[in-house]
Design a protein around this motif. Structure first.
Motif, PDB file in Angstrom:
ATOM      1  N   SER A 133       0.837  -1.211   0.000  1.00 57.82           N
ATOM      2  CA  SER A 133       0.000   0.000   0.000  1.00 57.82           C
ATOM      3  C   SER A 133       0.867   1.255   0.000  1.00 57.82           C
ATOM      4  O   SER A 133       0.610   2.201  -0.762  1.00 57.82           O
ATOM      5  CB  SER A 133      -0.923   0.013   1.225  1.00 57.82           C
ATOM      6  N   GLU A 134       1.889   1.269   0.855  1.00 55.31           N
ATOM      7  CA  GLU A 134       2.780   2.428   0.926  1.00 55.31           C
ATOM      8  C   GLU A 134       3.534   2.619  -0.387  1.00 55.31           C
ATOM      9  O   GLU A 134       3.689   3.749  -0.862  1.00 55.31           O
ATOM     10  CB  GLU A 134       3.772   2.265   2.079  1.00 55.31           C
ATOM     11  N   TYR A 135       3.986   1.519  -0.970  1.00 62.77           N
ATOM     12  CA  TYR A 135       4.720   1.621  -2.231  1.00 62.77           C
ATOM     13  C   TYR A 135       3.828   2.179  -3.339  1.00 62.77           C
ATOM     14  O   TYR A 135       4.214   3.106  -4.073  1.00 62.77           O
ATOM     15  CB  TYR A 135       5.287   0.258  -2.644  1.00 62.77           C
ATOM     16  N   TYR A 136       2.627   1.623  -3.492  1.00 65.38           N
ATOM     17  CA  TYR A 136       1.714   2.079  -4.547  1.00 65.38           C
ATOM     18  C   TYR A 136       1.359   3.550  -4.355  1.00 65.38           C
ATOM     19  O   TYR A 136       1.276   4.312  -5.331  1.00 65.38           O
ATOM     20  CB  TYR A 136       0.456   1.216  -4.553  1.00 65.38           C
ATOM     21  N   GLU A 137       1.136   3.958  -3.120  1.00 68.91           N
ATOM     22  CA  GLU A 137       0.800   5.366  -2.856  1.00 68.91           C
ATOM     23  C   GLU A 137       1.970   6.269  -3.224  1.00 68.91           C
ATOM     24  O   GLU A 137       1.786   7.313  -3.863  1.00 68.91           O
ATOM     25  CB  GLU A 137       0.433   5.546  -1.380  1.00 68.91           C
ATOM     26  N   TRP A 138       3.177   5.875  -2.840  1.00 65.94           N
ATOM     27  CA  TRP A 138       4.371   6.667  -3.137  1.00 65.94           C
ATOM     28  C   TRP A 138       4.590   6.804  -4.640  1.00 65.94           C
ATOM     29  O   TRP A 138       4.914   7.886  -5.139  1.00 65.94           O
ATOM     30  CB  TRP A 138       5.591   6.010  -2.475  1.00 65.94           C
ATOM     31  N   ARG A 139       4.334   5.725  -5.381  1.00 66.17           N
ATOM     32  CA  ARG A 139       4.567   5.753  -6.829  1.00 66.17           C
ATOM     33  C   ARG A 139       3.346   6.219  -7.609  1.00 66.17           C
ATOM     34  O   ARG A 139       3.397   6.324  -8.834  1.00 66.17           O
ATOM     35  CB  ARG A 139       5.001   4.370  -7.319  1.00 66.17           C
ATOM     36  N   GLY A 140       2.247   6.537  -6.920  1.00 68.67           N
ATOM     37  CA  GLY A 140       1.072   7.068  -7.584  1.00 68.67           C
ATOM     38  C   GLY A 140       0.390   6.080  -8.510  1.00 68.67           C
ATOM     39  O   GLY A 140      -0.104   6.452  -9.580  1.00 68.67           O
ATOM     40  N   ILE A 141       0.351   4.827  -8.098  1.00 70.49           N
ATOM     41  CA  ILE A 141      -0.262   3.766  -8.919  1.00 70.49           C
ATOM     42  C   ILE A 141      -1.538   3.315  -8.227  1.00 70.49           C
ATOM     43  O   ILE A 141      -1.569   3.128  -7.004  1.00 70.49           O
ATOM     44  CB  ILE A 141       0.691   2.558  -9.059  1.00 70.49           C
ATOM     45  N   SER A 142      -2.599   3.094  -8.995  1.00 75.26           N
ATOM     46  CA  SER A 142      -3.851   2.626  -8.404  1.00 75.26           C
ATOM     47  C   SER A 142      -3.750   1.149  -8.052  1.00 75.26           C
ATOM     48  O   SER A 142      -2.979   0.392  -8.665  1.00 75.26           O
ATOM     49  CB  SER A 142      -5.022   2.863  -9.370  1.00 75.26           C
ATOM     50  N   LEU A 143      -4.561   0.730  -7.086  1.00 72.04           N
ATOM     51  CA  LEU A 143      -4.475  -0.631  -6.559  1.00 72.04           C
ATOM     52  C   LEU A 143      -5.087  -1.681  -7.478  1.00 72.04           C
ATOM     53  O   LEU A 143      -5.126  -2.863  -7.135  1.00 72.04           O
ATOM     54  CB  LEU A 143      -5.118  -0.703  -5.171  1.00 72.04           C
ATOM     55  N   ASP A 144      -5.540  -1.272  -8.668  1.00 72.90           N
ATOM     56  CA  ASP A 144      -5.961  -2.267  -9.650  1.00 72.90           C
ATOM     57  C   ASP A 144      -4.821  -2.632 -10.599  1.00 72.90           C
ATOM     58  O   ASP A 144      -4.989  -3.449 -11.508  1.00 72.90           O
ATOM     59  CB  ASP A 144      -7.181  -1.791 -10.443  1.00 72.90           C
ATOM     60  N   SER A 145      -3.636  -2.049 -10.372  1.00 72.27           N
ATOM     61  CA  SER A 145      -2.474  -2.353 -11.205  1.00 72.27           C
ATOM     62  C   SER A 145      -1.827  -3.662 -10.763  1.00 72.27           C
ATOM     63  O   SER A 145      -1.600  -3.879  -9.574  1.00 72.27           O
ATOM     64  CB  SER A 145      -1.442  -1.234 -11.114  1.00 72.27           C
ATOM     65  N   PRO A 146      -1.460  -4.542 -11.732  1.00 71.29           N
ATOM     66  CA  PRO A 146      -0.849  -5.814 -11.385  1.00 71.29           C
ATOM     67  C   PRO A 146       0.677  -5.774 -11.278  1.00 71.29           C
ATOM     68  O   PRO A 146       1.319  -6.829 -11.160  1.00 71.29           O
ATOM     69  CB  PRO A 146      -1.262  -6.708 -12.560  1.00 71.29           C
ATOM     70  N   VAL A 147       1.289  -4.588 -11.286  1.00 73.68           N
ATOM     71  CA  VAL A 147       2.762  -4.532 -11.366  1.00 73.68           C
ATOM     72  C   VAL A 147       3.463  -5.209 -10.186  1.00 73.68           C
ATOM     73  O   VAL A 147       4.619  -5.623 -10.302  1.00 73.68           O
ATOM     74  CB  VAL A 147       3.281  -3.082 -11.519  1.00 73.68           C
TER      75      VAL A 147
END
Length: 318
Positions: A90-104
């Motif tokens: 969660s922290e990583y996705y927020e920092w990188r500005g990626i939505s939580l539907d991304s499979p990266v």
């Protein structure tokens, strides 16, 4: 078994399909990846059994992209430098500005697990203020050999640090033995006009280089260390208890006294590995078995165990 709920706990919008439904055979890895539009696409080709055999050697390249729009992938640098240690997806996705539907996260578990291993080994946030160069010996790579572009994310995770990674293992193709590649950008998105197609403007202070070595670590070590001595050894999904070839490598690691972080698919495999390691070293683990916050979010399909199994699920170290 008491940790099943915790192991299956991910923040993504697709988490139930990737965990419970795969384990219950409602979904397969292929059907799950197909729904996301990434089945057999680019660097995703090794994420299911369809593309994991007889891959052409040209897949061992760093220019494979995400096959995703830029809103769903970290194809460019972060908007802000990390000011604290990341502790969750969660922290990583927020920092990188990626939505939580991304499979990266299905591919970024490799560099993020490396990031977590560095924090465990050195006990602090690693930036160019604490070190300007880091040499990592990476043991037993398999799928990640065909997903090297995702290690470009180390530009963001370790800003200003020159990172050299030696990939060592029998799965490294003999034709690529000794080859070196440089990662000058993040893995690209699929949008032709995105700025990610322009190489990162970097100097030697933030260079990421990867070098490949075919063979077992204990056989390659002398050749490896002619140019770089390791600061850290990482062995993802090691399976130490399952392969006797690990014993001479563990003996070597004991002699050279380099911090070493292992991962495995489930907690039981880690405890079996710990028993093997302590029988060689005569000492307990320096870093006890613990859940990796950056484990792969897609469950292992058709596991022989009833335990939830994930790539890079648990970490431990000597």
């Amino acid at each position: 078994m008491s940790c099943v709920k915790l192991l299956n706990d991910f923040p993504f919008t697709f988490s139930r399909e990737a965990t419970y439904q795969v384990c219950e055979k409602v979904e397969t890895r292929c059907s799950f990846l197909d729904k996301l539009g990434i089945h057999l696409a680019g660097i995703w080709i090794c994420e299911c059994s369809c593309g994991s055999s007889d891959l052409p050697l040209d897949h061992l390249r760093s220019d494979k992209g995400w096959s995703l729009p830029n809103r769903l992938c970290p194809c460019r640098g972060p908007l802000s430098i990390l000011k604290k240690q990341l502790c969750s997806w969660s922290e990583y996705y927020e920092w990188r500005g990626i939505s939580l539907d991304s499979p990266v996260a299905l591919l970024l578990h490799w560099p993020l697990t490396m990031y977590q291993a560095i924090q465990l080994a050195f006990g602090k946030q690693l930036t160019n203020e604490t070190t300007d160069e880091l040499c990592i010996h990476y043991l037993g790579p398999e799928r990640e050999l065909y997903q090297t572009a995702v290690f470009g994310e180390l530009h963001a995770l370790l800003p200003g640090v020159r990172v050299h990674i030696d990939f060592v293992g029998p799965e490294v193709p003999h034709d690529r033995d000794g080859e070196t590649i440089s990662l000058s950008s993040y893995a690209h998105c699929m949008e032709a006009n995105c700025s990610c197609k322009t190489p990162i403007s970097t100097d030697d202070s933030s260079k990421i280089t990867l070098r490949f070595h075919s063979g077992y670590y204990h056989d390659c070590y002398e050749e490896l260390t002619k140019e770089f001595l390791p600061d850290l050894i990482i062995a993802p999904n090691a399976g130490i208890a399952a392969y006797k070839s690990w014993l001479p490598t563990i003996e070597l690691i004991r002699e050279i006294e380099v911090p070493t972080i292992f991962s495995d698919y489930c907690e039981e495999a880690c405890h079996l590995a710990a028993n093997c390691i302590t029988s060689v070293t005569g000492t307990p683990l320096a870093i006890p078995v613990q859940l990796n916050p950056f484990r792969h979010p897609l469950a292992v399909e058709d596991s022989a165990l009833l335990l939830p199994c994930y790539s890079n699920c648990f970490l431990f170290g000597i």
